[in-house]
Motif scaffolding. Sequence first.
Motif, PDB file in Angstrom:
ATOM      1  N   UNK A 580     -36.102  23.808  -3.027  1.00 51.57           N
ATOM      2  CA  UNK A 580     -35.917  23.538  -4.451  1.00 51.57           C
ATOM      3  C   UNK A 580     -34.428  23.386  -4.714  1.00 51.57           C
ATOM      4  N   UNK A 581     -34.098  22.330  -5.376  1.00 57.43           N
ATOM      5  CA  UNK A 581     -32.730  22.192  -5.853  1.00 57.43           C
ATOM      6  C   UNK A 581     -32.695  22.793  -7.257  1.00 57.43           C
ATOM      7  N   UNK A 582     -32.184  24.020  -7.311  1.00 56.67           N
ATOM      8  CA  UNK A 582     -32.282  24.757  -8.578  1.00 56.67           C
ATOM      9  C   UNK A 582     -31.411  24.140  -9.659  1.00 56.67           C
ATOM     10  N   UNK A 583     -30.396  23.398  -9.261  1.00 53.43           N
ATOM     11  CA  UNK A 583     -29.502  22.819 -10.264  1.00 53.43           C
ATOM     12  C   UNK A 583     -30.197  21.705 -11.031  1.00 53.43           C
ATOM     13  N   UNK A 584     -30.844  20.817 -10.267  1.00 53.98           N
ATOM     14  CA  UNK A 584     -31.509  19.732 -10.983  1.00 53.98           C
ATOM     15  C   UNK A 584     -33.012  19.994 -11.119  1.00 53.98           C
ATOM     16  N   UNK A 585     -33.428  21.233 -10.778  1.00 46.41           N
ATOM     17  CA  UNK A 585     -34.820  21.663 -10.891  1.00 46.41           C
ATOM     18  C   UNK A 585     -35.760  20.645 -10.242  1.00 46.41           C
TER      19      UNK A 585
END
Lengths: 645, 624
Positions: A580-585
């Motif tokens: 998961x890319x938490x920055x761009x969700x």
Amino acid sequence: MAAWDLSIILEDLGPDTPPITLSVSSDLHVGGVIIKLVEKTQMKRDWSDYALWWEQKQQWLLRTAWTLEKYGIHADARLLFIPQHKPLKLGLPSGMTLKVWASFSSPVFQAVMTICRILNIRHPEELSLLRPLEEKKKKKDKDKVGEIYDLTGVLSTSSSPVSLYNDVPAHFADSAEMEAIYKMLSVTQTQPAPEIITKQYRPSSVVDKAHINGRWLDSSRCLRQQGVQENDLLWLRFKYYSFCDIEPKYDAVRLTQLYEQARWAILLEDIDCTEEEMMLFGALQYHIGKVSQSEPERMSTNAAMENLESALQSLEVKMEGGSSSASDMLDTMMAPELSDYLKIFRPKKLTLKGYKQYWFKFQDTSISYFKSKEESVGEPIQQINLKGGEVAPDVNVASQKFLIRLLIPSPEGMNEVYLRCENEQQYAHWMAGCLLASKGKSLADSSFQSEIQSIRSFLAVQKTNSGSSSHTLASDESMNTHSLVSPRYHKKYKPKQLTPRILEAYQNISQLSMTDAMMRFLQTWQALPDFGISYVVVRFKGSRKDEVLGIASNRLIRIDLGVGDVVKTWRYNNMKQWNVNWDIRQVAIEFEGNVNVAFSCVTADCKIVHEFIGGYIFMSTRSREKSGTLNEELFHKLTGGHEAL
Amino acid sequence: MEQQSDEEVELREDEEDEEEDSDKDDQDLDKMFGAWLGELDKLTQSLDDGRPMRQKAPLRQETNMANFSYRFSIYNINEALNQGDNVDLDALMADLCSIEQELGSDPKPGGGGGGTRSGQSDAKVRQKPPAGRSSRHHVRAPSGHHGKAALNSNYSLDDITAQLEKVCVCVCLCLSVSVCVCFAPKLNSNPVMRSIVHSSRSSISSASGVSVNSASSMDSLDSVLHSEGGAPQISEHSYLDTHTSLILRNIEGKPPHLLTQEEQAAKLKADNIRVALEKIKEAQVKKLVIRVHLSDESSKTMMVDERQTVRQVLDSLLDKSHCGFSSDWSLVETINELQMERIFEDHENLVENLLNWTRDSQNRLMFTERVEKYAVFKNPQNYLLGRKETCEMAERNKEALLEECFGGGSVSVPEMEGLLWLKEDGKKSWKKRYFLLRASGIYYVPKGKAKASRDLVCFLQLDHVNVYLGQDYKNKYKAPTDYCMVLKHPQIQKKSQYIKYLCCDDVRSLQQWINSIRIAKYGKQLYINFQEATRRSEAAYDWSSLSSSSIKSGSSSSSLPESQSNHSDSGVSEMTSSSHARSQSVVSSIFSDAWRRGTQGEVTHTTHTHTVCFMCLLSTVNDP
């Protein structure tokens, strides 16, 4: 080191009490702060469950060895000294509401484990907490609030497996009330009135269903972090549709609650099924309801006792030895005789004769008929072997129609034969006989009497349904068949049309025990094509429109939102990694063969999707280990994402 | 006639001598053949009196053939008889022996089934069509006596003889026709029957003189009979003389050590009777002589008992034919009249399925290798993952996939759906419909509707039907393609509106449909069958690699050797042959009875089917 003032709010003293101010230095550890605080309050009480909560950061200060500096706490920090465990209202799949102590400081995963231990539900990893739907508050709330069963008096025992005392967990066995609550947990609820079903929220589309999945709490964070307050209502539900080793002996509550969840999923059309399947579900519900009411004692009998009983029985058989032959023989001799005047009709034969009366006689799995009773010693006019055939009821109590439709196989095809009975009594006997015979059993079979009983009791249902004026029958028998099926069928069929359909399905399952019937219900539910798919509306990378992602225990399904067709299926077996890319969700998954999928989530947080996928992978690792202990660390590793680390 | 048959056996003896020089036990067997042949003379003498007790011809035939427990295919038998090769009596004998031995080596501790036996047989008798003639004398329910000894002592000789008679009848009918029926003729006042029993008894006792092994099933029966034989012949009408039964009644409840010698003897006698009755009960299992066709147009005759599963029959076929132990070997039912076939599932009961055939049936049972039998498990990716292109999959993933689909509590039915052609009732036209398979049955999408579950129409449920493969329906029914499957109740053998014909576009989707329907119908059982089959084939492979030399010599001539099931040329026979002697003796008495019946049938010219068929058998034996 310089000392500075730290003010701490003690909620217990009331909202208006000014905070207690301590003089601390940055190298003081959290434990020291608490000691100072307790000393200052000058109150003698058990503070052991209390801990510091940092309001701004939404964080518990649970590591007492850490210094304030390490936590990064300064004088402007708003700290609360509050208990970690608070009561929580818990809605169960059965609709019951409980009040239990729950940990507001440990991750939800752990909190659920504790709750499940109290409720004696094994495999807590399959369950989680769900925020309830906001109900439309049209009606006054007070008549909607059902009874809340207080379990706050129950404290969970140690982490050791729950010891059963008289089939009830030890911590429930303290008082009669507690025992009663436990019984309620482990016995299915009575069938809801049709109006209740119609009134309940029903998801009408995949998007509706997807919205529900946005409500799951995050397993790796605690309740307080997720804004849950004391006495809030949360739903306890089975979240992962991968049920590990259901053992009715130990899983009374688990099985019951799972059944309830499945039942409501069917009734509320959360999962789609065909009409035939719905009738079977209806019949099973009817049967389970009836059995659970008629034999609650049997449910609660100790397993050990049952073993003893069966052991005694087998001993008895052994003791009889030689004479068992005699009793067997007696059985055969005593096989119920069944002979009577009935009317027969063969729809396929091109005759206009209609029903003709003959003297009928049951012999083993065959029916023979004779011109009259007097001639029944001679050769029958015909003999019909029912074995392997189909038997269907065609009954209308109101119009006194008691028809048995037989479909008898023969080399030339199936022969249709109708048998017409005069009355209920006669019908119940002959129907029971036909049903047994079609399964290759004779009337001597032990289930003959109970088969008669179940047919009669179902006829009673129809009676009350058709003659609405008569309220003479006991409440459990006046059940409305509308409460067994989803509202769609309320519109489609009247109760008296529905009853024969359910009756037809019922005859195949009427001899199941309660647990067998529940297991059958679950198996049928699990065999539905749409079973176990949790929907989330997502947007795939590079796509311009919303689509639905179905998450199942073994695969991900991409579904076209407009048409509802499955576009693509990816199986976890082929999955190489996901992150998961938490920055761009954004969730990105890589499958074998260089297949890369990335999507952002619309109706749920990407953490929920991430947790679903990781959770299912965790579930699949369980069976291999087979050890009783739950690998909590692995679960968090798989579901937590980087955020948790 | 006896003369001829005598020669026949002699001839066989010689053959066997050549074949099995080393096998001493078998030579003993052959001696026994001679012994029981001697019995034949006695038997036939008494036969002439036997005319009146023949059973009446059965009632008029019903449309519902299932009424009669003796449906069978004369066709197959006739075919067998008309074929150039002799009916392999040796093979049958061996089968009989092994079956008998199985029964004998299955001791039931405590015995005590005697009464049950009678009770059941009574029930059976009652279900026979000539209900009025059923022999009610058969059971004297000692409902008043619950004492064990007293109970058992009440069996009359008639009961016992009736039982014995039935065993003989049973097994001999097996020899002659496909199905045996346990019918109990009236024998209360029939001298013939008594003499039969006597002779069969004497044959047994004479056999026991040869038999080396004691403690066998028949020995126990034998001892019962001996003990009876010791008693004077006047006590014919009650098995135990009044004196003995009186004693038995007296000793009821007494602890064993207080019994006098006489009392103990009486008790022993009663116990023995019980054991004997138990054995008789075991022996009354229905047996069927079947003809199994091999792919090289040859065929094999063997005997199966009603309890055997397809797997067990397959195993014994594999043992005998040295054709490798692939799990693909299958028993296939072909219904010629309907041009369809079905692979029997391993867990199914073979006899039950074969009883669905009509008496004039041209159906065949094939023993052949079929890759499609377990293709689902060998390449699950082609069946369980929806209907995409064929692909390869790593073994590891296959296992995981199978475990996923079949390992859990419920089996997930493959998501099969698509357009299929459906043959319209009674017409030769085919309509296209969109079908879906669900665990609860086969559905189709009604016209003008989407394929939402709630709108689906149930085409049929799978409980009562089997799925068959249709053959050459392009010609027969003008089907769009030759990839057809058929759904029908197993009992339907003729054209009927209750048979549903479906046609697929290609062979791949046909196989997918058939296999998915099997999964929906049988669920986990199918996987268990597969695992069992693989386990066996692996075990057999290990074994055969150990003793490969013997296998090779045995199977050098052809991969499917002809029906030489009598003496297996592998090492297995070494272990089992010692018990053959014993069982063969029993068979001999049974055989003698068979002969008797056959001759009698000829003499009395009854139309009874069993007899007729047996005559067929006789005639082939007589014609060299």
